[in-house]
Design an enzyme around this catalytic site. Structure first.
Site, short mmCIF file in Angstrom:
data_model
loop_
_atom_site.label_atom_id
_atom_site.label_comp_id
_atom_site.label_asym_id
_atom_site.label_seq_id
_atom_site.Cartn_x
_atom_site.Cartn_y
_atom_site.Cartn_z
N LYS A 156 -38.22 20.79 55.45
CA LYS A 156 -39.10 21.49 56.39
C LYS A 156 -38.27 21.90 57.60
O LYS A 156 -37.23 21.31 57.88
CB LYS A 156 -40.26 20.59 56.81
N HIS A 159 -38.14 21.57 63.70
CA HIS A 159 -38.94 22.27 64.71
C HIS A 159 -38.63 21.80 66.13
O HIS A 159 -37.81 20.91 66.36
CB HIS A 159 -40.43 22.18 64.40
N HIS A 162 -38.62 18.11 67.02
CA HIS A 162 -37.44 17.39 66.58
C HIS A 162 -36.25 17.69 67.48
O HIS A 162 -35.42 16.82 67.74
CB HIS A 162 -37.09 17.77 65.14
#
Length: 656
Positions: A156, A159, A162
């Protein structure tokens, strides 16, 4: 009970002059005041605080804090100032209402601080005694802390949350190392769950070996998106069919055919295939495990390269997959046996609303109706596991504020189930959201894209090719920028470091909990309090050092009494507070505390260059001023590295 006065040897047990020069001044002032005030110097020391602005002194004593009865604090301040003896380190105290202000005498301060910085270099500001289990018995070793941060989900996008966790967590880990702790940097990956069954199936359908090797995270995300394009409409059809079934049952119509259709759709659905695939993984199927390990290992290798650009490394890449089933089962059993958990319509919950003190924590779901565990159960098992393995003294979770409730529930449940010793050592360091971020991939926020965009922008600035430069600078200035650019050994690498600095400093500008807007143009400017400005300030000091051509031996023998200008004195007063800033930051864990100090110090430097010129000055004055600038460069370097930045040695001034 402490005596009314205290000897120097008594005081040294409570302060660490070797680590923080200001403590030597605290000790000295406290010993001057002790016989006048009539209480122990040890009791005075913690009440001598550094000031927020230099016009209020270097140390300040709030008279009311000593709780002396019989006279008003204002009268006591006047009395104590009048009785204060002469000192070779501080000026006579100044009375300001109920405060006593102490100003350092310039000459001994210059010698003490500059020589200390030149001698200790990168160790200036570090106070290793703070990390000892027992400062009185160093043989017992250091305290240990686990800092869990970044924790992206494999396959994933990395983002913005993070990114913030990575930057703030890296800083906190550096901070505790500076304070002498044994730091275990841990990355708790999102690497388990049904989505990995979906991912394995997606790779069979859309996987490309070369793309996987080249950029595993991007490729895994791409195929994850592709398979979700298939599963999403399937789920919509199933949802619609189930609503149709509900209505049919309500009207008492025959539902046999519809139920069979739904059953067939579910059995053949992409999500059901993913569930079966993940079940094989959970059951230890060799082929499923091999595929999963490959995805995980390739992703970690890619992450390591990206983290290295941010000066971040990890001691442990853990993850949800690493929490053994027996630990989760043991947690569930203990919750039940201790009466902490209860059944609720087939599920298992911990009802924290029963206690008025924890009512706001609500009900925590620890096990679904089908018996499967949740994140909370895994986190309980993982926390206990870490305590057993590392015997940590403290553990910090650097996680977004959206998880405040989850972490609060975790700590409370650990306490209730008998692991209060673990819960007391845990701390959640939260942070706000990043707003307005966009990259070349649109709304997908890969960290590499974010850093690449910033580096590209910095490269354009360095070449004088941005639109605002073309609009606001004349041809002569633009040509000068291009000429200077051609002199750089590796402009691409320099642009990369500048871009990373821009991203990291913008993230740390402001309180952690505050949201901020991602502004590529603002963060990559050399004007204002930005990462590029800090890099410029450091590179300029390095340039002065190169041009001065003074050896370390000459710096160490400089006559620092020649530094009489107020610019020099005030700069050294600021440099003296760096260890104090580090200690304060340990309490707040706010990067802005360090950043604000560095910007304030660099602004003082900027205003000093015309007054304290090095090149062209008399030889002895040149050496003294260069010693001052080298001390300032060292502190700036130490501060930037603490923040996780890579200080640049060269950056042509034309960019400014």
């Amino acid at each position: 009970m402490p005596s009314k006065t205290s000897s120097t040897s008594d005081v040294k047990a409570d302060v660490e002059p070797a680590g923080n020069p200001i403590d030597s001044y605290r000790e000295h002032v406290a010993e001057l005041l002790a016989p006048i005030v009539g209480i122990s110097a040890v009791d005075i020391i913690p009440r001598l605080q550094t000031t927020l602005s230099q016009d209020k002194g270097d140390l300040m004593l709030a008279v009311p804090s000593l709780r002396i009865k019989g006279k008003s604090p204002g009268d006591l301040a006047v009395e104590w100032a009048g009785k204060s003896p002469k000192s070779n380190l501080v000026e006579h105290p100044v009375v300001s209402g109920t405060f006593l202000q102490f100003f350092y005498k310039p000459e001994p301060l210059m010698k003490n601080i500059i020589q200390t910085i030149l001698r200790t270099k990168q160790a200036y500001g570090s106070i290793p005694q703070l990390g000892l289990k027992d400062p009185e018995n160093p043989s017992l070793g250091k305290k240990s802390i686990i800092v869990e941060f970044s924790s992206p989900n494999i396959a994933k996008p990395f983002h913005a949350g993070h990114l913030r966790s990575t930057i703030i967590g890296g800083f906190i880990a550096n901070l505790y190392e500076t304070a002498g702790w044994n730091v275990i940097r841990m990355n708790y990956l999102g690497d388990w769950g049904r989505q990995y069954g979906l991912l394995a199936n997606a790779y069979e359908l859309y996987g490309d070996e070369e793309k996987l090797k080249a950029d595993p995270i991007a490729h895994l995300f791409d195929i994850y998106v592709e398979i979700n394009k298939v599963s999403a409409p399937e789920e919509e059809i199933l949802k619609w069919k189930k609503e149709e079934l509900k209505k049919a049952k309500e009207s008492k119509s025959d539902t046999t055919a519809l139920e069979l259709e739904i059953s067939t759709l579910e059995a053949e659905s992409t999500n059901e295939k993913a569930r079966k695939s993940f079940k094989r993984l959970e059951d230890g199927d060799p082929k499923a495990l091999e595929t999963w390990r490959r995805f995980r290992d390739l992703s970690i290798d890619k992450y390591k390269k990206t983290y290295a650009r941010l000066n971040i490394h990890y001691d442990q890449f853990s993850g949800e997959s690493q929490v053994e089933k027996f630990r989760m089962d043991a947690a569930a059993k203990r919750l039940k046996e201790s009466g902490v958990s209860e059944d609720s319509e087939g599920a298992v919950v911990v009802d924290l609303t029963k206690d008025p003190k924890t009512k706001k924590l609500g009900k925590a779901l620890v096990q679904k109706k089908d018996g499967s565990s949740l994140y909370l159960t895994r986190d309980i098992g993982e926390a206990v596991k870490r305590d057993e393995i590392y015997h940590f003294d403290k553990m910090i979770y650097v996680v977004a504020a959206q998880q405040d409730l989850h972490l609060a529930q975790l700590f409370k449940i650990l306490e209730l189930m008998g692991h209060d010793d673990v819960a007391k050592k845990c701390q959640h360091v939260n942070f706000g959201m990043v707003l307005g971020m966009s990259t070349r991939r649109g709304t997908v926020k890969f960290l590499d894209d974010i850093l690449r965009d910033a580096a590209d922008r910095m490269h354009s600035v360095m070449k004088g090719e941005t639109e605002d430069q073309k609009e606001n600078q004349n041809e002569k200035d633009l040509q000068r920028i291009k000429d200077k650019y051609s002199q750089l050994d590796d402009p691409v690498a320099t642009a990369d470091i500048l871009g990373i600095s821009a991203v990291m400093v913008q993230d740390m500008t402001g309180k952690r909990i505050n949201n901020y807007t991602f502004d590529l143009m603002r963060m990559t400017s050399f004007e204002g309090d930005t990462g590029p400005y800090l890099q410029y300030a450091h590179a300029r000091l390095c340039s002065i050092t190169r041009k001065a051509q003074i050896t370390d031996e000459e710096l160490n023998s400089a006559d620092l009494s020649l530094l009489k200008e107020s610019h020099a004195v005030n700069l050294v007063r600021a440099l003296s507070t760096w260890p104090e800033v580090v200690q304060t930051t340990l309490k707040t864990l706010e990067p802005i505390t360090v950043l604000s100090y560095l910007f304030k110090m660099t602004h003082m430097l900027s205003s000093s260059y015309d007054v304290l010129q090095v090149v062209g000055s008399e030889p002895e004055i040149k050496k003294a001023r260069m010693a001052l600038y080298e001390a300032a460069r060292q502190v700036l370097n130490n501060g930037m590295k603490l923040l996780g930045l890579t200080p640049l040695q060269r950056l042509v001034s034309a960019f400014w």
